[in-house]
Design an enzyme around this catalytic site. Structure first.
Site, short mmCIF file in Angstrom:
data_model
loop_
_atom_site.label_atom_id
_atom_site.label_comp_id
_atom_site.label_asym_id
_atom_site.label_seq_id
_atom_site.Cartn_x
_atom_site.Cartn_y
_atom_site.Cartn_z
N ASP A 180 0.89 -1.16 0.00
CA ASP A 180 0.00 0.00 0.00
C ASP A 180 0.93 1.21 0.00
O ASP A 180 1.51 1.55 1.03
CB ASP A 180 -0.89 0.00 1.24
CG ASP A 180 -1.90 1.15 1.24
OD1 ASP A 180 -1.61 2.18 0.59
OD2 ASP A 180 -2.96 1.03 1.89
N HIS A 181 1.10 1.84 -1.17
CA HIS A 181 2.16 2.86 -1.27
C HIS A 181 1.93 4.04 -0.34
O HIS A 181 2.87 4.75 0.00
CB HIS A 181 2.32 3.32 -2.73
CG HIS A 181 1.17 4.11 -3.27
ND1 HIS A 181 0.11 3.53 -3.90
CD2 HIS A 181 0.92 5.44 -3.25
CE1 HIS A 181 -0.75 4.45 -4.26
NE2 HIS A 181 -0.29 5.63 -3.88
N HIS A 243 -6.13 2.61 1.23
CA HIS A 243 -5.41 3.80 1.70
C HIS A 243 -6.14 4.53 2.83
O HIS A 243 -5.54 4.85 3.87
CB HIS A 243 -5.20 4.79 0.55
CG HIS A 243 -4.56 4.20 -0.65
ND1 HIS A 243 -3.57 3.24 -0.59
CD2 HIS A 243 -4.73 4.45 -1.98
CE1 HIS A 243 -3.17 2.92 -1.81
NE2 HIS A 243 -3.87 3.65 -2.66
#
Length: 491
Positions: A180-181, A243
């Site tokens: 999950d950047h 996110h």
């Protein structure tokens, strides 16, 4: 592995000619090598359907790095570590060829048998690739093996469970790194430090002193060339399930007893377990969806979502979501967490606003309407930093107050070099630090919360488009907060 050591690794990228690899992975690997964060004993195997040679692949790698950073030193030497093999994921015979190449390169580059598999491609292939890696002996090595998976992880809870079962047949949970950047962004990781290293905040971080928390992630871009993927996912799957809920968990978690992966994850999971599940009748009270129409963004006229592609003419996919999330635990009972995310909005920004409760009978404002509560703003992008809004005496004879801003911008610090999120996460995966990756329990609990919302929306016909490009979303988004006596803070 000690985090101070420079890891040796062979990286195998599935989907090596894709946009993610070109925009994020190659520049991130270059930075890791140039900054001497990882060892010079590394190699990369790129796998994709195109019939490229090593030279063509290396040229593309160099171009992607130059697009990211401009002229770069020792670029040809760096690119010489990259090797390409034409690959069809449905052709099981290809895996034996990959194994042969991998074993040859491990001997040549002395990578200690450490293998990092990165699946930068369509999620429908994740399960079969993982099982073929085991079936054809690519997991059999003297070093470690780890699997990085991009989102989306499933389409709902049912498909996520099926996918997880497939992958777990080949890899243990400790070997699976669900990326999950957002969790790699510097200011997202700073949430824990701001909270737990500052008594001025942590003692106030509860329902006695905080009235609400707002999380906004807005984009000015439309779907661009991602229409096929995006129309299948929509804003709630693309942003909220991963996110946004991850940021909620970080903001709401209890202090961990130690700064270890297991302890931090444990506290985040407790938050996700405490999310108040929505009954179908209450979905509309808590969530708003939208789809952008035409409008003006950055002084340019843009078209609506349904005109972006012929396939989208009758699409009911949401490009905007706003929601009110409640957490039923002792610390947060009664405090709404408001989230909103969307495309084609007036600005590109990700921020968190913590609104503190006002004091009773604030004599320094003429009316309730003029009151300005204390705010803590955490800017995640583009201007990384934090700002604290306090009230101070207005200039003049009257004893009145006005808000002032105390701010710190991370980018304004001299010689600071904030790593790109993918650079940080790639390195973490190499040293075996899974703190900033998503555990299966987090994925499952997130889908459990999102599924009832999706089910209600699937059974209804929305009135789209319902917000102009260049705005901050549908008017109902404002009413979501207005019914509780709050408003979105544009600070």
């Amino acid at each position: 592995m000690n985090a101070q050591e420079k890891p040796k690794v062979l990286i195998i990228i599935f989907g090596a000619t894709g946009d993610l690899a070109k925009r994020k992975l190659y520049p991130s690997i270059y930075r890791l090598v140039r900054n001497e964060t990882i060892s010079q004993d590394f190699a990369v195997v790129g796998l994709a359907r195109r019939n490229w040679s090593d030279d063509v692949y290396r040229q593309n790698v160099m171009e992607s790095v130059e697009q990211a950073f401009g002229d770069c030193e020792e670029l040809e030497s760096f690119a010489s570590h990259f090797h390409y093999q034409s690959f069809d994921v449905t052709d099981e015979g290809n895996y034996l060829q990959v194994k042969e190449l991998v074993e040859k390169l491990e001997s040549e580059y002395d990578t200690n048998g450490n293998r990092l598999f990165y699946l930068a491609m369509a999620p429908e292939f994740f399960g079969s690739i993982a099982n073929n890696l085991k079936e054809y002996g690519l997991k059999e090595t003297a070093g470690w093996t780890r699997l990085i998976i991009e989102k989306p992880f499933g389409h709902d809870l049912k498909t996520a469970k099926e996918l997880n079962s497939q992958i777990r047949e080949a890899f243990d949970e400790e070997q699976i790194y669900r990326i999950d950047h957002y969790l790699g962004k510097q200011m997202v990781q700073n949430i824990e430090v701001i909270r737990f290293a500052n008594g001025i905040f942590e003692h106030l971080w509860n329902n006695r002193f905080i009235s609400n928390i707002q999380i906004t992630s807005s984009e000015t871009l439309g779907v661009e060339d991602r229409s096929r993927y995006y129309d299948d996912s929509g804003a709630i799957r693309d942003m909220v399930q991963n996110h946004m809920l991850q940021m909620v968990a970080l903001l709401a978690m209890e202090p961990p007893i130690k700064l270890t992966t297991d302890e931090i994850r444990s506290e985040k999971i407790k938050v996700l377990r405490a999310l108040r599940q929505l009954e179908p009748d209450h979905v509309h009270e808590h969530f708003v969806r939208g789809q952008y129409g035409s409008g003006v963004v950055n002084d340019e006229e843009v078209i609506g979502y349904r005109k972006e592609s012929e396939d989208l003419v009758f699409s009911n996919t949401e490009t905007f979501v706003a929601g009110k999330i409640l957490i039923d635990n002792y610390r947060w009972a009664g405090v709404p967490f408001y989230i909103r995310t969307g495309k084609r909005m007036s600005e590109k920004r990700t921020k968190i606003v913590i609104e503190f409760k006002d004091i009773p009978m604030n004599l320094y404002f003429k009316s309730d309407r003029e009151h300005h509560p204390n705010l803590l703003v955490i800017n995640i992008q583009p201007d990384e930093g934090i700002a604290l809004y306090l009230n101070a005496k207005k200039a003049g004879a009257e004893a009145l107050a006005e808000p002032i801003e105390l701010s710190y911008k991370q980018g304004a610090m001299p010689a600071i070099n904030t790593p790109e999120a993918y650079e940080k996460l790639l390195y973490d995966s190499m040293i075996g630090d899974a703190t900033n990756f998503t555990h299966w329990d987090e994925v499952a609990l997130s889908w459990k919360y999102i599924d009832p919302i999706l089910q209600v929306w699937q059974n209804e016909q929305p009135n789209f488009p319902n917000y102009e490009s260049g705005s901050m979303g549908p008017k109902k988004s404002d009413k979501l907060l207005g019914q509780d006596g709050f408003h979105w803070w544009e600070v």
